[in-house]
Motif scaffolding. Structure first.
Motif, PDB file in Angstrom:
ATOM      1  N   THR A  79      25.571  47.674  27.140  1.00  0.00           N
ATOM      2  CA  THR A  79      26.867  47.177  27.604  1.00  0.00           C
ATOM      3  C   THR A  79      26.739  45.804  28.231  1.00  0.00           C
ATOM      4  O   THR A  79      25.819  45.535  29.005  1.00  0.00           O
ATOM      5  N   TYR A  97      29.183  42.870  30.319  1.00  0.00           N
ATOM      6  CA  TYR A  97      30.420  42.390  30.919  1.00  0.00           C
ATOM      7  C   TYR A  97      30.437  40.874  30.781  1.00  0.00           C
ATOM      8  O   TYR A  97      29.410  40.205  30.965  1.00  0.00           O
ATOM      9  N   ASN A 141      28.353  46.868  23.482  1.00  0.00           N
ATOM     10  CA  ASN A 141      29.572  47.434  24.051  1.00  0.00           C
ATOM     11  C   ASN A 141      30.099  46.395  25.035  1.00  0.00           C
ATOM     12  O   ASN A 141      29.555  46.216  26.110  1.00  0.00           O
ATOM     13  N   ALA A 200      32.882  44.255  27.433  1.00  0.00           N
ATOM     14  CA  ALA A 200      34.053  44.383  28.302  1.00  0.00           C
ATOM     15  C   ALA A 200      34.283  43.060  29.013  1.00  0.00           C
ATOM     16  O   ALA A 200      33.326  42.322  29.302  1.00  0.00           O
ATOM     17  N   ASP A 209      36.558  45.999  25.395  1.00  0.00           N
ATOM     18  CA  ASP A 209      37.140  46.829  26.453  1.00  0.00           C
ATOM     19  C   ASP A 209      37.931  45.949  27.419  1.00  0.00           C
ATOM     20  O   ASP A 209      37.382  45.048  28.047  1.00  0.00           O
ATOM     21  N   SER A 263      39.791  47.322  29.977  1.00  0.00           N
ATOM     22  CA  SER A 263      40.175  48.156  31.114  1.00  0.00           C
ATOM     23  C   SER A 263      39.853  47.520  32.464  1.00  0.00           C
ATOM     24  O   SER A 263      40.374  47.955  33.494  1.00  0.00           O
ATOM     25  N   TYR A 264      38.995  46.497  32.492  1.00  0.00           N
ATOM     26  CA  TYR A 264      38.664  45.824  33.749  1.00  0.00           C
ATOM     27  C   TYR A 264      39.489  44.552  33.958  1.00  0.00           C
ATOM     28  O   TYR A 264      39.300  43.844  34.949  1.00  0.00           O
TER      29      TYR A 264
END
Length: 330
Positions: A12, A14, A63, A65, A89, A91-92
């Motif tokens: 993942t 970010y 993945n 985000a 993603d 969602s953040y």
């Protein structure tokens, strides 16, 4: 180590930064003139800014985000839909009334940008789990240094890039914030401005006083790597890949995404740099930023078809692709 749940075994990442709706116009013969209309050969509409790195990471196999502000207006809806299609993603993300918009005019081998919006990014929420990799700009690292240092203590690889300093100050506090980073990825101009040096090797060595690994991208001069060890800093120059570029939008972001993907799999630094070079080379041969990012499979095929690129970086790309395939299959 507190990392987020991996989707299909993928590491993942970010990515924090400002988000834009990018409108790219490619092939202008000259700068726009009042009252004149130019018809051009290529254009595109896509998510930009932080989306360049996030989409590139997702397409390469991570993945992905984003930590950003997303507009609640119609342009924001378009950006959200396009990022959902890329499996990024959201969602953040936090909401703001209006989406940032940038028009990129590509001409004479470079681009001119016109932007409307606010260059603001939210600080990570306290409940966010640590990612495997965090991609961040130096100014953001200054603002969120304590939170990022906590993630790094849990095993997160922190990769910082510079971003152009429009003030021309290149403040030392940015460099001091690199204490919370593992890798710094400036281009050669940024590296020399920050360190007040006159050559790339001098700049790269000076930066190792602040961060363990420095990766300076230098266009046709390749990539200069400097690392801090128990003795003197070590330096390596990785040759450039030769391609016919048509649009440089997102090239640096694609490089950072490739570097992040390689390091997230545990690949050696040189292999990760090679993947970054190949991702950037692919991107500049196409129009746009995020929309021009390669998928790992097609990037591997493209590299294998070019003898020069394959000789320099092909084995590195194949090694990282095999690592991703193995963790996804678990």
């Amino acid at each position: 180590m507190g990392h987020v749940t991996r989707r299909r075994g993928r590491p993942t990442v970010y990515v924090a930064g400002s988000l834009f709706l990018d409108i790219v116009m490619c092939g202008l013969e000259h700068a726009p003139r009042p009252g004149e209309e130019q018809w051009i050969g290529g254009s595109g509409v896509m998510p930009g800014g932080v989306a360049n790195q996030a989409v590139a990471c997702a397409r390469l196999g991570l993945n992905s985000a984003v930590i950003t502000y997303l507009g609640q207006d119609r342009p924001g809806s378009w950006v959200r839909e396009m990022l959902a299609d890329e499996l990024v993603d959201m969602s953040y993300a936090e909401y703001t009334p209006h989406q940032n918009i940038t028009v990129s005019l590509v001409m004479e081998g470079d681009r001119a940008l016109t932007t409307h919006g606010k260059d603001e990014v939210p600080i990570p929420r306290d409940d966010l789990p640590a990612p495997d990799v965090f991609l961040v700009s130096l100014p953001y690292l200054v603002r969120a240094q304590d939170r990022i240092a906590q993630w790094r203590a849990q095993g997160t690889i922190v990769i910082a890039d510079a971003g152009w300093d429009a003030t021309g100050e290149w403040p030392r506090e940015h460099l001091e914030a690199l204490a919370a980073a593992d890798v710094f990825v400036p281009n050669c101009s940024e590296a020399m401005h920050y360190t007040r040096t006159l050559t790339i090797p001098e700049a790269a060595e000076a930066l190792t006083s602040f961060v363990p690994t420095v990766v300076v991208t230098c266009g046709a001069q390749g990539v200069h790597i400097a690392q801090r060890s128990a003795g003197s800093p070590t330096a390596v120059v990785v040759p450039a890949l030769e391609v016919d570029a048509i649009d440089t939008t997102g090239a640096g972001d694609a490089f950072s995404a490739g570097l992040a993907t390689g390091l997230a799999t545990g690949a050696p630094l040189t292999d990760a740099v090679h993947l970054g070079q190949c991702a950037a080379a692919w991107t500049v041969c196409r129009i746009g930023g995020s929309s021009a990012a390669p998928h790992m499979g097609e990037l591997g095929e493209w590299v294998a078809q070019d003898p020069q690129i394959d000789a320099l970086a092909g084995q590195s790309v194949r090694n990282i692709q095999a690592k991703l395939d193995s963790v996804t299959a678990l």
